[in-house]
Design a protein around this motif. Sequence first.
Motif, PDB file in Angstrom:
ATOM      1  N   GLU A  63       0.833  -1.195   0.000  1.00  0.00           N
ATOM      2  CA  GLU A  63       0.000   0.000   0.000  1.00  0.00           C
ATOM      3  C   GLU A  63       0.870   1.249   0.000  1.00  0.00           C
ATOM      4  OE1 GLU A  63      -3.576   1.803   2.692  1.00  0.00           O
ATOM      5  OE2 GLU A  63      -3.277  -0.347   2.610  1.00  0.00           O
ATOM      6  N   GLY A  64       0.516   2.231  -0.788  1.00  0.00           N
ATOM      7  CA  GLY A  64       1.281   3.459  -0.889  1.00  0.00           C
ATOM      8  C   GLY A  64       2.308   3.404  -2.010  1.00  0.00           C
ATOM      9  N   SER A  65       2.451   2.254  -2.637  1.00  0.00           N
ATOM     10  CA  SER A  65       3.391   2.099  -3.730  1.00  0.00           C
ATOM     11  C   SER A  65       2.894   2.848  -4.950  1.00  0.00           C
ATOM     12  CB  SER A  65       3.553   0.616  -4.067  1.00  0.00           C
ATOM     13  OG  SER A  65       4.235   0.427  -5.279  1.00  0.00           O
ATOM     14  N   TYR A  66       3.817   3.206  -5.803  1.00  0.00           N
ATOM     15  CA  TYR A  66       3.435   3.823  -7.072  1.00  0.00           C
ATOM     16  C   TYR A  66       3.120   2.736  -8.099  1.00  0.00           C
ATOM     17  CZ  TYR A  66       8.218   2.755  -8.452  1.00  0.00           C
ATOM     18  OH  TYR A  66       9.392   2.112  -8.740  1.00  0.00           O
ATOM     19  N   LEU A  67       3.170   1.476  -7.674  1.00  0.00           N
ATOM     20  CA  LEU A  67       2.803   0.307  -8.478  1.00  0.00           C
ATOM     21  C   LEU A  67       3.641   0.166  -9.750  1.00  0.00           C
ATOM     22  CD1 LEU A  67      -1.062   0.524  -8.053  1.00  0.00           C
ATOM     23  CD2 LEU A  67       0.552  -0.866  -6.747  1.00  0.00           C
ATOM     24  N   GLY A  68       4.884   0.647  -9.690  1.00  0.00           N
ATOM     25  CA  GLY A  68       5.781   0.515 -10.821  1.00  0.00           C
ATOM     26  C   GLY A  68       5.486   1.446 -11.980  1.00  0.00           C
ATOM     27  N   ASP A  69       4.509   2.316 -11.811  1.00  0.00           N
ATOM     28  CA  ASP A  69       4.097   3.235 -12.866  1.00  0.00           C
ATOM     29  C   ASP A  69       4.578   4.641 -12.523  1.00  0.00           C
ATOM     30  OD1 ASP A  69       2.865   4.782 -14.780  1.00  0.00           O
ATOM     31  OD2 ASP A  69       0.833   4.120 -14.307  1.00  0.00           O
ATOM     32  N   GLY A  70       5.709   5.030 -13.113  1.00  0.00           N
ATOM     33  CA  GLY A  70       6.293   6.335 -12.818  1.00  0.00           C
ATOM     34  C   GLY A  70       5.393   7.507 -13.147  1.00  0.00           C
ATOM     35  N   SER A  71       4.435   7.316 -14.039  1.00  0.00           N
ATOM     36  CA  SER A  71       3.536   8.413 -14.392  1.00  0.00           C
ATOM     37  C   SER A  71       2.587   8.762 -13.229  1.00  0.00           C
ATOM     38  CB  SER A  71       2.723   8.064 -15.639  1.00  0.00           C
ATOM     39  OG  SER A  71       1.803   7.021 -15.379  1.00  0.00           O
ATOM     40  N   HIS A  83      15.163   5.084   3.883  1.00  0.00           N
ATOM     41  CA  HIS A  83      15.907   6.127   3.164  1.00  0.00           C
ATOM     42  C   HIS A  83      14.913   6.894   2.306  1.00  0.00           C
ATOM     43  CE1 HIS A  83      18.959   8.132   0.761  1.00  0.00           C
ATOM     44  NE2 HIS A  83      18.258   7.776  -0.309  1.00  0.00           N
ATOM     45  N   ILE A  84      15.048   8.207   2.268  1.00  0.00           N
ATOM     46  CA  ILE A  84      14.154   9.032   1.456  1.00  0.00           C
ATOM     47  C   ILE A  84      14.902   9.555   0.242  1.00  0.00           C
ATOM     48  CG2 ILE A  84      12.848  11.193   1.368  1.00  0.00           C
ATOM     49  CD1 ILE A  84      11.821  10.611   4.103  1.00  0.00           C
ATOM     50  N   TYR A  85      14.314   9.303  -0.936  1.00  0.00           N
ATOM     51  CA  TYR A  85      14.833   9.923  -2.156  1.00  0.00           C
ATOM     52  C   TYR A  85      14.076  11.225  -2.341  1.00  0.00           C
ATOM     53  CZ  TYR A  85      16.063  11.256  -6.781  1.00  0.00           C
ATOM     54  OH  TYR A  85      16.525  11.993  -7.827  1.00  0.00           O
ATOM     55  N   ASP A  86      14.823  12.331  -2.316  1.00  0.00           N
ATOM     56  CA  ASP A  86      14.247  13.663  -2.505  1.00  0.00           C
ATOM     57  C   ASP A  86      14.782  14.218  -3.822  1.00  0.00           C
ATOM     58  OD1 ASP A  86      13.463  16.321  -2.449  1.00  0.00           O
ATOM     59  OD2 ASP A  86      14.032  16.617  -0.356  1.00  0.00           O
ATOM     60  N   PRO A  87      13.919  14.435  -4.804  1.00  0.00           N
ATOM     61  CA  PRO A  87      14.377  14.940  -6.097  1.00  0.00           C
ATOM     62  C   PRO A  87      15.141  16.260  -5.987  1.00  0.00           C
ATOM     63  CG  PRO A  87      12.063  14.340  -6.223  1.00  0.00           C
ATOM     64  CD  PRO A  87      12.473  14.229  -4.791  1.00  0.00           C
ATOM     65  N   GLU A 114      21.900  13.973 -10.330  1.00  0.00           N
ATOM     66  CA  GLU A 114      21.843  15.420 -10.152  1.00  0.00           C
ATOM     67  C   GLU A 114      20.587  15.854  -9.392  1.00  0.00           C
ATOM     68  OE1 GLU A 114      24.082  17.801 -11.153  1.00  0.00           O
ATOM     69  OE2 GLU A 114      25.406  16.141 -11.698  1.00  0.00           O
ATOM     70  N   PRO A 115      20.701  16.897  -8.547  1.00  0.00           N
ATOM     71  CA  PRO A 115      19.502  17.475  -7.934  1.00  0.00           C
ATOM     72  C   PRO A 115      18.515  17.897  -9.018  1.00  0.00           C
ATOM     73  CG  PRO A 115      21.474  18.358  -6.903  1.00  0.00           C
ATOM     74  CD  PRO A 115      21.923  17.567  -8.099  1.00  0.00           C
ATOM     75  N   GLY A 116      17.232  17.740  -8.730  1.00  0.00           N
ATOM     76  CA  GLY A 116      16.190  18.075  -9.687  1.00  0.00           C
ATOM     77  C   GLY A 116      15.730  16.882 -10.516  1.00  0.00           C
ATOM     78  N   THR A 117      16.311  15.684 -10.265  1.00  0.00           N
ATOM     79  CA  THR A 117      15.932  14.480 -11.009  1.00  0.00           C
ATOM     80  C   THR A 117      14.742  13.804 -10.330  1.00  0.00           C
ATOM     81  OG1 THR A 117      18.229  14.146 -11.696  1.00  0.00           O
ATOM     82  CG2 THR A 117      16.735  12.268 -11.910  1.00  0.00           C
ATOM     83  N   ALA A 118      13.623  13.744 -11.028  1.00  0.00           N
ATOM     84  CA  ALA A 118      12.424  13.097 -10.488  1.00  0.00           C
ATOM     85  C   ALA A 118      12.667  11.594 -10.330  1.00  0.00           C
ATOM     86  CB  ALA A 118      11.243  13.327 -11.418  1.00  0.00           C
ATOM     87  N   PHE A 119      11.972  10.971  -9.394  1.00  0.00           N
ATOM     88  CA  PHE A 119      12.111   9.533  -9.161  1.00  0.00           C
ATOM     89  C   PHE A 119      11.839   8.752 -10.442  1.00  0.00           C
ATOM     90  CE2 PHE A 119      10.795   5.327  -7.723  1.00  0.00           C
ATOM     91  CZ  PHE A 119      11.772   5.024  -6.783  1.00  0.00           C
ATOM     92  N   ALA A 120      10.837   9.160 -11.194  1.00  0.00           N
ATOM     93  CA  ALA A 120      10.476   8.464 -12.432  1.00  0.00           C
ATOM     94  C   ALA A 120      11.569   8.564 -13.489  1.00  0.00           C
ATOM     95  CB  ALA A 120       9.169   9.024 -12.985  1.00  0.00           C
ATOM     96  N   ASP A 121      12.469   9.538 -13.351  1.00  0.00           N
ATOM     97  CA  ASP A 121      13.543   9.744 -14.318  1.00  0.00           C
ATOM     98  C   ASP A 121      14.864   9.099 -13.902  1.00  0.00           C
ATOM     99  OD1 ASP A 121      11.822  11.197 -15.941  1.00  0.00           O
ATOM    100  OD2 ASP A 121      12.349  13.097 -14.983  1.00  0.00           O
ATOM    101  N   LEU A 122      14.872   8.400 -12.766  1.00  0.00           N
ATOM    102  CA  LEU A 122      16.092   7.719 -12.347  1.00  0.00           C
ATOM    103  C   LEU A 122      16.418   6.613 -13.335  1.00  0.00           C
ATOM    104  CD1 LEU A 122      15.387   7.407  -8.511  1.00  0.00           C
ATOM    105  CD2 LEU A 122      17.076   8.888  -9.616  1.00  0.00           C
ATOM    106  N   PRO A 123      17.712   6.302 -13.525  1.00  0.00           N
ATOM    107  CA  PRO A 123      18.057   5.216 -14.456  1.00  0.00           C
ATOM    108  C   PRO A 123      17.510   3.872 -13.979  1.00  0.00           C
ATOM    109  CG  PRO A 123      20.031   6.102 -13.361  1.00  0.00           C
ATOM    110  CD  PRO A 123      18.871   6.918 -12.913  1.00  0.00           C
ATOM    111  N   ASP A 139      20.431  -1.037  -0.890  1.00  0.00           N
ATOM    112  CA  ASP A 139      20.458  -1.700  -2.188  1.00  0.00           C
ATOM    113  C   ASP A 139      19.112  -2.309  -2.571  1.00  0.00           C
ATOM    114  OD1 ASP A 139      22.055  -2.195  -4.491  1.00  0.00           O
ATOM    115  OD2 ASP A 139      22.230  -4.299  -3.911  1.00  0.00           O
ATOM    116  N   GLY A 140      18.032  -1.808  -1.977  1.00  0.00           N
ATOM    117  CA  GLY A 140      16.691  -2.293  -2.309  1.00  0.00           C
ATOM    118  C   GLY A 140      16.268  -1.860  -3.702  1.00  0.00           C
ATOM    119  N   ASP A 141      15.389  -2.637  -4.309  1.00  0.00           N
ATOM    120  CA  ASP A 141      14.856  -2.323  -5.638  1.00  0.00           C
ATOM    121  C   ASP A 141      14.024  -1.045  -5.614  1.00  0.00           C
ATOM    122  OD1 ASP A 141      15.912  -4.619  -6.854  1.00  0.00           O
ATOM    123  OD2 ASP A 141      14.137  -5.806  -6.314  1.00  0.00           O
ATOM    124  N   ARG A 142      13.878  -0.442  -6.776  1.00  0.00           N
ATOM    125  CA  ARG A 142      13.064   0.777  -6.907  1.00  0.00           C
ATOM    126  C   ARG A 142      11.632   0.552  -6.444  1.00  0.00           C
ATOM    127  NH1 ARG A 142      14.524   4.155 -11.967  1.00  0.00           N
ATOM    128  NH2 ARG A 142      12.375   4.749 -11.700  1.00  0.00           N
TER     129      ARG A 142
END
Length: 72
Positions: free
Chosen positions: A6-14, A29-33, A43-52, A61-64
Amino acid sequence: MSARFEGSYLGDGSRIAPDSRLECKICWHIYDPAEGDEVWQIEPGTAFADLPDHWRCPNCDGDRDQFMVVDD
C-alpha cells in the motif's frame, strides 16, 4: 502478478509527481528529487520516475519498487 504494498506507485512512474519524495520501505531512506543522490551521482532536480533503470536504494540496495510515496 506480484503483490505491491500500500502506498506504492505500483511501478508506474507516471503516477508520481516530479517533486514527490519517496521512502524505501526496507531502510526508510528518502529519495528527494531536490537533493538527487550523491551515491549514484544523480543530479539534484531528477524526479524519481527519471532515475536510471539500474538505480537502487543507496542505503540498503533495495529495488526501486520498494519505495513508496511520502505524504507530506
